[in-house]
Design a protein around this motif. Sequence first.
Motif, PDB file in Angstrom:
ATOM      1  N   ARG A 172     -10.635   2.553  10.807  1.00  0.00           N
ATOM      2  CA  ARG A 172     -11.254   3.464  10.000  1.00  0.00           C
ATOM      3  C   ARG A 172     -10.427   3.955   8.773  1.00  0.00           C
ATOM      4  O   ARG A 172      -9.400   4.158   8.715  1.00  0.00           O
ATOM      5  N   SER A 173     -11.275   3.876   7.613  1.00  0.00           N
ATOM      6  CA  SER A 173     -10.765   4.190   6.229  1.00  0.00           C
ATOM      7  C   SER A 173     -10.183   5.422   6.078  1.00  0.00           C
ATOM      8  O   SER A 173      -9.262   5.882   5.201  1.00  0.00           O
ATOM      9  N   SER A 174     -10.635   6.356   6.852  1.00  0.00           N
ATOM     10  CA  SER A 174     -10.314   7.851   6.832  1.00  0.00           C
ATOM     11  C   SER A 174     -10.390   8.552   8.304  1.00  0.00           C
ATOM     12  O   SER A 174     -11.128   7.928   9.147  1.00  0.00           O
ATOM     13  N   GLY A 175      -9.731   9.408   8.594  1.00  0.00           N
ATOM     14  CA  GLY A 175      -9.601   9.962   9.971  1.00  0.00           C
ATOM     15  C   GLY A 175     -10.755  10.949   9.930  1.00  0.00           C
ATOM     16  O   GLY A 175     -11.566  11.382   9.021  1.00  0.00           O
ATOM     17  N   PRO A 176     -11.182  11.583  11.351  1.00  0.00           N
ATOM     18  CA  PRO A 176     -12.316  12.308  11.446  1.00  0.00           C
ATOM     19  C   PRO A 176     -12.193  13.497  10.665  1.00  0.00           C
ATOM     20  O   PRO A 176     -11.121  14.040  10.361  1.00  0.00           O
ATOM     21  N   GLY A 177     -13.211  13.880  10.167  1.00  0.00           N
ATOM     22  CA  GLY A 177     -13.396  15.122   9.069  1.00  0.00           C
ATOM     23  C   GLY A 177     -13.089  15.047   7.547  1.00  0.00           C
ATOM     24  O   GLY A 177     -12.954  15.745   6.947  1.00  0.00           O
ATOM     25  N   GLN A 178     -12.389  13.427   7.361  1.00  0.00           N
ATOM     26  CA  GLN A 178     -12.059  13.292   5.949  1.00  0.00           C
ATOM     27  C   GLN A 178     -13.007  12.570   5.272  1.00  0.00           C
ATOM     28  O   GLN A 178     -13.881  11.658   6.055  1.00  0.00           O
ATOM     29  N   PRO A 179     -13.005  12.656   3.999  1.00  0.00           N
ATOM     30  CA  PRO A 179     -14.079  11.631   3.214  1.00  0.00           C
ATOM     31  C   PRO A 179     -13.530  10.307   3.073  1.00  0.00           C
ATOM     32  O   PRO A 179     -12.540  10.087   3.435  1.00  0.00           O
ATOM     33  N   ASP A 180     -14.648   9.326   3.250  1.00  0.00           N
ATOM     34  CA  ASP A 180     -14.396   7.947   3.294  1.00  0.00           C
ATOM     35  C   ASP A 180     -13.509   7.527   2.176  1.00  0.00           C
ATOM     36  O   ASP A 180     -13.972   7.964   0.852  1.00  0.00           O
ATOM     37  N   ASP A 181     -12.275   6.882   2.201  1.00  0.00           N
ATOM     38  CA  ASP A 181     -11.322   6.502   1.306  1.00  0.00           C
ATOM     39  C   ASP A 181     -10.765   5.292   1.337  1.00  0.00           C
ATOM     40  O   ASP A 181      -9.730   5.368   2.532  1.00  0.00           O
ATOM     41  N   THR A 182     -11.208   4.246   1.034  1.00  0.00           N
ATOM     42  CA  THR A 182     -10.603   2.883   1.250  1.00  0.00           C
ATOM     43  C   THR A 182      -9.521   2.493   0.483  1.00  0.00           C
ATOM     44  O   THR A 182      -9.121   1.377   0.521  1.00  0.00           O
ATOM     45  N   ARG A 183      -9.207   3.385  -0.472  1.00  0.00           N
ATOM     46  CA  ARG A 183      -8.125   2.848  -1.415  1.00  0.00           C
ATOM     47  C   ARG A 183      -6.877   2.539  -0.737  1.00  0.00           C
ATOM     48  O   ARG A 183      -6.330   3.306   0.159  1.00  0.00           O
TER      49      ARG A 183
ATOM     50  N   SER B 253       0.814  -1.184  -0.012  1.00  0.00           N
ATOM     51  CA  SER B 253       0.013  -0.006  -0.103  1.00  0.00           C
ATOM     52  C   SER B 253       0.824   1.285  -0.049  1.00  0.00           C
ATOM     53  O   SER B 253       0.404   2.466  -0.106  1.00  0.00           O
ATOM     54  N   TRP B 254       2.107   1.143   0.151  1.00  0.00           N
ATOM     55  CA  TRP B 254       2.854   2.501   0.408  1.00  0.00           C
ATOM     56  C   TRP B 254       3.140   3.065  -0.793  1.00  0.00           C
ATOM     57  O   TRP B 254       3.296   4.488  -0.530  1.00  0.00           O
ATOM     58  N   ASP B 255       2.977   2.648  -1.907  1.00  0.00           N
ATOM     59  CA  ASP B 255       3.203   3.747  -3.212  1.00  0.00           C
ATOM     60  C   ASP B 255       2.076   3.848  -3.785  1.00  0.00           C
ATOM     61  O   ASP B 255       1.946   4.181  -5.122  1.00  0.00           O
ATOM     62  N   LYS B 256       0.708   3.517  -3.213  1.00  0.00           N
ATOM     63  CA  LYS B 256      -0.477   3.597  -4.043  1.00  0.00           C
ATOM     64  C   LYS B 256      -1.235   4.908  -3.163  1.00  0.00           C
ATOM     65  O   LYS B 256      -1.207   4.956  -2.051  1.00  0.00           O
ATOM     66  N   GLU B 257      -1.974   5.376  -4.082  1.00  0.00           N
ATOM     67  CA  GLU B 257      -2.845   6.794  -3.553  1.00  0.00           C
ATOM     68  C   GLU B 257      -3.792   6.234  -2.573  1.00  0.00           C
ATOM     69  O   GLU B 257      -4.248   5.078  -2.596  1.00  0.00           O
ATOM     70  N   GLY B 258      -4.178   7.042  -1.705  1.00  0.00           N
ATOM     71  CA  GLY B 258      -5.079   6.893  -0.390  1.00  0.00           C
ATOM     72  C   GLY B 258      -4.817   7.773   0.604  1.00  0.00           C
ATOM     73  O   GLY B 258      -3.661   8.577   0.792  1.00  0.00           O
ATOM     74  N   ASN B 259      -5.614   7.939   1.589  1.00  0.00           N
ATOM     75  CA  ASN B 259      -5.457   8.904   2.766  1.00  0.00           C
ATOM     76  C   ASN B 259      -5.248   8.190   4.019  1.00  0.00           C
ATOM     77  O   ASN B 259      -5.187   8.572   4.940  1.00  0.00           O
TER      78      ASN B 259
END
Length: 180
Positions: free
Chosen positions: A156-167, A95-101
């Motif tokens: 969680r796929s994203s931290g508080p206040g961030q849009p859901d991003d499971t990438r 996952s290290w070199d692939k986009e996501g939050n």
Amino acid sequence: MKSSRAALTAVVVVVVVLAGWWLFHRRTAEHVDLITQFDQATKKPSPEGFQVLDATLAGETKKAISAPPNSRLTFHVRVPDDGWLRVSLGMKPESWDKEGNGVYFFAGVSDGKSYEPLFTQTVNPFKNAAERRWIPVSVDLAAYAGEEIDVILNTRSSGPGQPDDTRNDLPLWGAPVISR
């Protein structure tokens, strides 16, 4: 008279020594390995998304629990005296070199009536190369010594206040234990 006094003194000394030994040794287990309790843990949303594996991050291998994003692992444990929750957070190298939050990790404890948060941490190795390793976390559980509680590990796929991003969310809980 002297012999009965000596016998009484000897009995008192033996009782004090035995009481001290009992108090010192009556402690609960000094080490709770959550990996060995993995099969008994409650896994949500479903057990199929979780796996115990050997994971190597930055050259360091640990026995770890691979969890899906938006998951919860609950372990029912008795906390040892002077117990600390020790766990390392990480993301699988693929996952290290692939986009996501990144992934938002958080843990807490519950006595069945209330939930007490212990820590929160976002890990995003795509954005922050320094997070391409195990990130150690230690939390003092001495306030719960001797108690039976639930230790709850969440992602969680994203931290508080961030849009859901499971990438590319591939979280790991590395070598989770409760120890002195």
